[in-house]
Design a protein around this motif. Structure first.
Motif, PDB file in Angstrom:
ATOM      1  N   THR A 264      58.307  94.544 110.385  1.00 30.95           N
ATOM      2  CA  THR A 264      58.380  96.019 110.572  1.00 30.95           C
ATOM      3  C   THR A 264      57.855  96.055 112.105  1.00 30.95           C
ATOM      4  OG1 THR A 264      58.313  96.571 108.412  1.00 30.95           O
ATOM      5  CG2 THR A 264      58.160  98.376 110.076  1.00 30.95           C
ATOM      6  N   LEU A 265      58.575  96.495 113.117  1.00 33.22           N
ATOM      7  CA  LEU A 265      58.053  96.729 114.491  1.00 33.22           C
ATOM      8  C   LEU A 265      58.636  97.993 115.023  1.00 33.22           C
ATOM      9  CD1 LEU A 265      57.060  95.778 117.250  1.00 33.22           C
ATOM     10  CD2 LEU A 265      59.374  94.725 117.531  1.00 33.22           C
ATOM     11  N   ASN A 266      57.512  99.061 115.140  1.00 33.55           N
ATOM     12  CA  ASN A 266      57.962 100.196 115.647  1.00 33.55           C
ATOM     13  C   ASN A 266      58.673 101.047 114.705  1.00 33.55           C
ATOM     14  OD1 ASN A 266      55.993  99.906 117.882  1.00 33.55           O
ATOM     15  ND2 ASN A 266      57.747  99.173 119.135  1.00 33.55           N
ATOM     16  N   GLY A 267      58.555 100.769 113.585  1.00 30.09           N
ATOM     17  CA  GLY A 267      59.882 101.493 112.494  1.00 30.09           C
ATOM     18  C   GLY A 267      60.857 100.775 111.965  1.00 30.09           C
ATOM     19  N   ARG A 285      57.843  83.816 115.562  1.00 34.77           N
ATOM     20  CA  ARG A 285      58.600  84.863 115.360  1.00 34.77           C
ATOM     21  C   ARG A 285      58.850  85.634 116.809  1.00 34.77           C
ATOM     22  NH1 ARG A 285      60.501  87.896 110.140  1.00 34.77           N
ATOM     23  NH2 ARG A 285      61.283  85.905 109.902  1.00 34.77           N
ATOM     24  N   SER A 286      60.096  85.417 117.206  1.00 33.44           N
ATOM     25  CA  SER A 286      60.148  86.357 118.647  1.00 33.44           C
ATOM     26  C   SER A 286      61.121  87.590 118.393  1.00 33.44           C
ATOM     27  CB  SER A 286      60.879  85.069 119.578  1.00 33.44           C
ATOM     28  OG  SER A 286      61.080  85.924 120.903  1.00 33.44           O
ATOM     29  N   MET A 287      60.706  88.648 118.838  1.00 34.60           N
ATOM     30  CA  MET A 287      61.474  89.743 119.006  1.00 34.60           C
ATOM     31  C   MET A 287      61.403  90.654 120.083  1.00 34.60           C
ATOM     32  SD  MET A 287      59.710  91.337 115.417  1.00 34.60           S
ATOM     33  CE  MET A 287      58.011  90.765 116.041  1.00 34.60           C
ATOM     34  N   PRO A 288      62.539  91.089 120.524  1.00 32.27           N
ATOM     35  CA  PRO A 288      62.681  91.874 121.844  1.00 32.27           C
ATOM     36  C   PRO A 288      61.973  93.291 121.814  1.00 32.27           C
ATOM     37  CG  PRO A 288      64.788  92.319 120.400  1.00 32.27           C
ATOM     38  CD  PRO A 288      63.873  91.252 119.452  1.00 32.27           C
ATOM     39  N   VAL A 289      61.423  93.581 123.015  1.00 34.94           N
ATOM     40  CA  VAL A 289      60.661  94.746 123.059  1.00 34.94           C
ATOM     41  C   VAL A 289      61.054  95.325 124.544  1.00 34.94           C
ATOM     42  CG1 VAL A 289      58.294  95.674 123.509  1.00 34.94           C
ATOM     43  CG2 VAL A 289      58.643  93.728 121.940  1.00 34.94           C
ATOM     44  N   PRO A 290      61.558  96.517 124.525  1.00 33.36           N
ATOM     45  CA  PRO A 290      61.991  97.111 125.662  1.00 33.36           C
ATOM     46  C   PRO A 290      61.024  97.003 126.824  1.00 33.36           C
ATOM     47  CG  PRO A 290      62.791  98.257 123.884  1.00 33.36           C
ATOM     48  CD  PRO A 290      61.818  97.085 123.312  1.00 33.36           C
ATOM     49  N   ASP A 291      61.124  96.773 128.026  1.00 35.11           N
ATOM     50  CA  ASP A 291      60.273  96.643 129.044  1.00 35.11           C
ATOM     51  C   ASP A 291      59.505  98.291 129.177  1.00 35.11           C
ATOM     52  OD1 ASP A 291      58.682  95.546 131.053  1.00 35.11           O
ATOM     53  OD2 ASP A 291      59.910  96.835 132.544  1.00 35.11           O
ATOM     54  N   THR A 292      60.153  99.452 128.910  1.00 29.38           N
ATOM     55  CA  THR A 292      59.972 100.920 128.889  1.00 29.38           C
ATOM     56  C   THR A 292      58.677 100.919 128.046  1.00 29.38           C
ATOM     57  OG1 THR A 292      61.621 101.442 127.334  1.00 29.38           O
ATOM     58  CG2 THR A 292      61.982 101.412 129.776  1.00 29.38           C
ATOM     59  N   GLU A 293      58.704 100.387 126.775  1.00 32.80           N
ATOM     60  CA  GLU A 293      57.514 100.490 125.687  1.00 32.80           C
ATOM     61  C   GLU A 293      55.991  99.699 126.401  1.00 32.80           C
ATOM     62  OE1 GLU A 293      58.839  99.306 121.807  1.00 32.80           O
ATOM     63  OE2 GLU A 293      60.287 100.959 121.994  1.00 32.80           O
ATOM     64  N   ARG A 294      55.220 100.296 126.523  1.00 32.96           N
ATOM     65  CA  ARG A 294      54.084 100.037 127.084  1.00 32.96           C
ATOM     66  C   ARG A 294      53.128  99.571 125.860  1.00 32.96           C
ATOM     67  NH1 ARG A 294      51.950 100.638 132.058  1.00 32.96           N
ATOM     68  NH2 ARG A 294      50.065 100.498 131.127  1.00 32.96           N
ATOM     69  N   SER A 297      53.305  98.513 117.672  1.00 28.66           N
ATOM     70  CA  SER A 297      52.390  97.874 116.536  1.00 28.66           C
ATOM     71  C   SER A 297      53.457  97.670 115.359  1.00 28.66           C
ATOM     72  CB  SER A 297      51.364  98.631 116.143  1.00 28.66           C
ATOM     73  OG  SER A 297      51.797  99.989 115.697  1.00 28.66           O
ATOM     74  N   GLY A 298      52.906  97.030 114.539  1.00 24.69           N
ATOM     75  CA  GLY A 298      53.983  96.610 113.138  1.00 24.69           C
ATOM     76  C   GLY A 298      53.215  95.870 112.073  1.00 24.69           C
ATOM     77  N   TRP A 299      53.933  95.388 111.272  1.00 21.00           N
ATOM     78  CA  TRP A 299      53.322  94.467 110.193  1.00 21.00           C
ATOM     79  C   TRP A 299      54.487  93.388 109.727  1.00 21.00           C
ATOM     80  CZ3 TRP A 299      54.267  99.592 109.623  1.00 21.00           C
ATOM     81  CH2 TRP A 299      55.284  99.763 108.497  1.00 21.00           C
ATOM     82  N   VAL A 300      53.946  92.309 109.386  1.00 23.37           N
ATOM     83  CA  VAL A 300      54.765  91.371 108.577  1.00 23.37           C
ATOM     84  C   VAL A 300      54.361  91.398 107.187  1.00 23.37           C
ATOM     85  CG1 VAL A 300      55.521  90.080 110.555  1.00 23.37           C
ATOM     86  CG2 VAL A 300      53.331  89.467 109.354  1.00 23.37           C
ATOM     87  N   SER A 301      55.271  91.101 106.010  1.00 22.41           N
ATOM     88  CA  SER A 301      54.742  91.197 104.677  1.00 22.41           C
ATOM     89  C   SER A 301      55.727  90.362 103.966  1.00 22.41           C
ATOM     90  CB  SER A 301      54.772  92.786 104.385  1.00 22.41           C
ATOM     91  OG  SER A 301      56.193  93.274 104.549  1.00 22.41           O
ATOM     92  N   ILE A 302      55.140  89.808 102.521  1.00 23.32           N
ATOM     93  CA  ILE A 302      55.774  89.142 101.683  1.00 23.32           C
ATOM     94  C   ILE A 302      55.846  89.821 100.458  1.00 23.32           C
ATOM     95  CG2 ILE A 302      55.404  87.071 103.023  1.00 23.32           C
ATOM     96  CD1 ILE A 302      53.251  86.264 101.071  1.00 23.32           C
ATOM     97  N   PRO A 303      56.854  89.646  99.551  1.00 24.32           N
ATOM     98  CA  PRO A 303      56.701  90.270  98.200  1.00 24.32           C
ATOM     99  C   PRO A 303      55.416  90.124  97.449  1.00 24.32           C
ATOM    100  CG  PRO A 303      58.766  88.684  98.505  1.00 24.32           C
ATOM    101  CD  PRO A 303      57.763  88.517  99.661  1.00 24.32           C
ATOM    102  N   GLY A 304      55.319  91.005  96.441  1.00 25.78           N
ATOM    103  CA  GLY A 304      54.022  90.937  95.745  1.00 25.78           C
ATOM    104  C   GLY A 304      53.826  89.804  94.792  1.00 25.78           C
ATOM    105  N   ASP A 305      52.573  89.171  94.664  1.00 26.02           N
ATOM    106  CA  ASP A 305      52.110  88.224  93.874  1.00 26.02           C
ATOM    107  C   ASP A 305      50.931  88.368  93.322  1.00 26.02           C
ATOM    108  OD1 ASP A 305      50.661  87.616  95.994  1.00 26.02           O
ATOM    109  OD2 ASP A 305      52.074  86.430  97.043  1.00 26.02           O
TER     110      ASP A 305
END
Length: 657
Positions: A264-267, A285-294, A297-305
């Motif tokens: 989840t990156l910026n919603g 893991r590589s994700m695009p980030v617009p240059d206009t966004e200074r 934040s976000g998070w990575v998650s896996i299923p409950g265990d």
């Protein structure tokens, strides 16, 4: 049921009533019989008393068994009631794991067990020291333990040498008979059995005016299946965000596992299935980030265990920053290859500049990620500047210089240049494939360091960690970690008059690893661990949580992972990496850690909070009842009939038999 103990007096009452029914009548004809039995009267009275006692005790044992008594195994027998119990409660993230067969988390189970044991003592003062805050606080009643914020779940790690030191300080100021209770899953990284502080802890405990009895409630045992995910690093490179992630599986990972990973990156949310072939997998893991966004934040998650506290990792980023490297070298082949390897074409945002050794008097490291150094080791103000640079998180790669020098840096010096016998080479024989600049790639691909050949070398000498050796066992690559940064010493140069280190399949990955490690100090400020100074607000800052991974409110946000705003700063605060380490301290290790103290270890491997840390003893009372009744029956058996033989003529009367 214990009111039934009055029934034990029934045999005695019956005996007394029966005595009142008989009247003694003296009869002269019986006097000789009384005289004959007077000698055995004492034995008969003793026998009657034993029969009466067995009857009374048999009834008492039956009543006691009906009351179903239990004895706390945790408290033990004959220890007496302490005036004060100091409880150290492990609230680390690993305590949220569930036992193998389910049930409740270990932290909740520990609270249940300790609460029941304290209730059995009745009136003993309870002082709680939780592993997150480390502060002692009085608990008025064990019933409120589950409701306290000081016993709630956290994402922190526990530091038991420090916790026991704090408990010892409290006990030194607390008079009376004290006991020290510890509830923990015995995670090895939290107990740190090799830490030098344990000697001070032992000395402090044994030197107390009244050394406490130590009781350790171990909630180790096997855990339910679990996977953890961790954000190793977060780095913005131009218009892309590069995340380095690590997934670890607990237990025996013999079969591959397909695990969905949600980012989840910026919603914006996306999910990708990752195949984990073994115990651990590290990937990017590589994700695009617009240059206009200074920033974002976000998070990575896996299923409950089996443990919900290690199913998420948080990240944050700021403006894209250029990655600058400095090459301290004279013009020539080594400088050219190092400039190319530290800032190759196509690597956006990476630049490198050469600095002549003659200009080192004005050498500044501000804004530089990594320094490649082929000159003699620094001295004076330049050495002080490099020392500060490394302590702040920078990386310096020292390569064997051409000129001789007696200088040393961080306790490491260069030996004189040596050469192999004619028509032979120095060959790299062994290197650490899991750590250092020559480690294997994330996908397991090795660096072909075995192709390295040298006709000239210098050997790094001094105190350091050796990561690679030549075929004659002399060091080739060593490391010195200082503060947040690292100094590397490489015993050759990327110059073909020295070796073939300039080959791209070796030099490029080595240089890029050093560059990215040094650049991490510019991005690492966005991803921090709980317990670090960076995870706390400043004097004029207010903590504000930004992520929406969970809507659970915490009374102690300083102990919970998440994305937080501290004034103008945004920080992704994660659980400490040591909480993902498997391995528990062995029971025999306490013989050393707590040597000289009186301690007992209770291993609770049950899975339900419905049971007490106690053992039933009512069965023993049933056995006692049967023993007393059987004894009474044996004592009531009539004696064998005694006969008198008629004497024959001329014979003396025979004895009674």
């Amino acid at each position: 049921m214990l009111w039934g103990m009055f029934a034990a007096s029934a045999p005695i009452i019956i005996h007394l009533l029966n005595r009142r029914r008989h009247k003694t009548v003296k009869w002269a004809a019986m006097q000789f019989l009384l005289k004959a039995t007077r000698e055995s009267r004492g034995k008969k009275r003793l026998r009657h008393i034993l029969i009466l006692t067995c009857r009374a005790l048999g009834i008492a044992a039956l009543v006691a068994a009906a009351a179903l008594p239990v004895i706390s195994s945790f408290l033990g027998l004959g220890a007496g009631k302490p005036d004060v119990v100091v409880l150290i409660l492990d609230r680390s993230a690993s305590m949220e794991s569930n036992p193998e067969s389910g049930g409740v988390p270990r932290r909740a189970l520990a609270i249940q067990r300790i609460g029941d044991a304290i209730a059995d003592l009745g009136g003993t003062r309870l002082v709680l020291i939780d592993s997150a805050s480390g502060k002692p606080q009085d608990i008025l009643s064990p019933e409120v333990l589950p409701e306290l914020s000081a016993t709630a779940t956290t994402d922190t790690a526990a530091d038991f040498p420090d916790l026991l030191a704090g408990a010892t300080e409290f006990l030194a100021e607390t008079p009376g008979r004290n006991e020290l209770w510890i509830a923990s899953d015995l995670q090895g990284s939290n107990w740190a059995p090799g830490d030098d502080r344990w000697s001070n802890v032992r000395a402090a405990l044994t030197n107390l005016p009244q050394p406490p009895r130590i009781r350790i409630l171990s909630l180790s045992g096997k855990s339910a299946g679990n996977q953890s995910i961790r954000v190793v690093s977060s780095r913005r490179a131009g218009e892309r965000l590069e995340l380095e992630l690590e997934i670890t599986r607990s237990g025996d990972a013999l079969t591959p596992l397909n695990l969905p990973v949600t980012t989840t990156l910026n919603g914006t949310r996306s999910t990708e299935t990752v195949r984990i072939p073994g115990q651990q997998l590290r990937f990017f893991r590589s994700m695009p980030v617009p240059d206009t966004e200074r920033s974002g934040s976000g998070w990575v998650s896996i299923p409950g265990d089996g443990n919900p506290r290690d199913n998420v990792g948080y990240f944050a980023y700021g403006p894209a920053l250029p990655v600058r490297s400095a090459v301290v070298a004279s013009t020539g082949e080594s400088a050219d290859y190092l400039l190319l390897a530290s800032a190759p074409g196509g690597f956006g945002g990476q630049t490198a500049e050469r600095i002549d050794p003659a200009a080192l008097a004005s050498f500044l490291t501000e804004g530089i990620a990594t320094v490649f150094w082929t000159a003699p080791l620094p001295e004076g103000p330049v050495a002080e500047e490099l020392d500060r640079f490394i302590n702040d998180g920078g990386h310096v790669v020292f390569l064997a210089p051409e000129g001789d020098s007696a200088a040393e840096f961080l306790g490491v010096a260069w030996s004189p240049i040596s050469r192999p016998p004619a028509e032979q080479f120095f060959i790299l024989d062994s290197w650490n494939r899991n750590d250092g600049l020559l480690r294997d790639g994330i996908d397991g691909t090795p660096i072909p360091a075995d192709r390295l050949r040298a006709v000239k070398r210098r050997v790094p000498t001094g105190e350091s960690t050796i990561l690679a050796r030549w075929d004659d066992t002399e060091p080739f690559l060593v490391r010195r970690v200082v503060g947040r940064g690292t100094a590397w010493f490489v015993g050759s140069q990327p110059d073909y008059s020295w070796s073939n280190l300039a080959d791209a399949d070796v030099l490029l990955p080595v240089a890029q690893r050093a560059v990215l490690a040094g650049a991490g100090r510019f991005d690492s400020g966005y991803v921090v661990e709980l317990g670090s100074p960076e995870a706390q607000p400043g004097p004029n800052e207010v903590r504000e949580r930004l992520d929406e991974y969970t809507d659970e409110a915490s009374a102690e946000p300083e102990f919970v992972a998440g994305v937080y705003r501290f004034g103008d700063r945004i920080r992704a605060v994660n659980r400490p990496a040591v909480e993902d380490l498997e391995g528990q301290i062995e029971a025999k290790a306490f013989e050393t850690l707590l040597e000289g103290t009186t301690y007992s270890l209770f291993e609770d491997t049950s899975t339900s909070g419905q049971e007490n840390i106690s053992r039933d003893v009512w069965r023993a009372f049933l056995v006692a009842m049967l023993f007393f009744l059987l004894s009474e029956a044996l004592l009531c058996l009539p004696k064998p009939v005694t006969t008198v033989e008629k004497p024959t003529a001329g014979a003396q009367p025979s004895s009674l038999r």
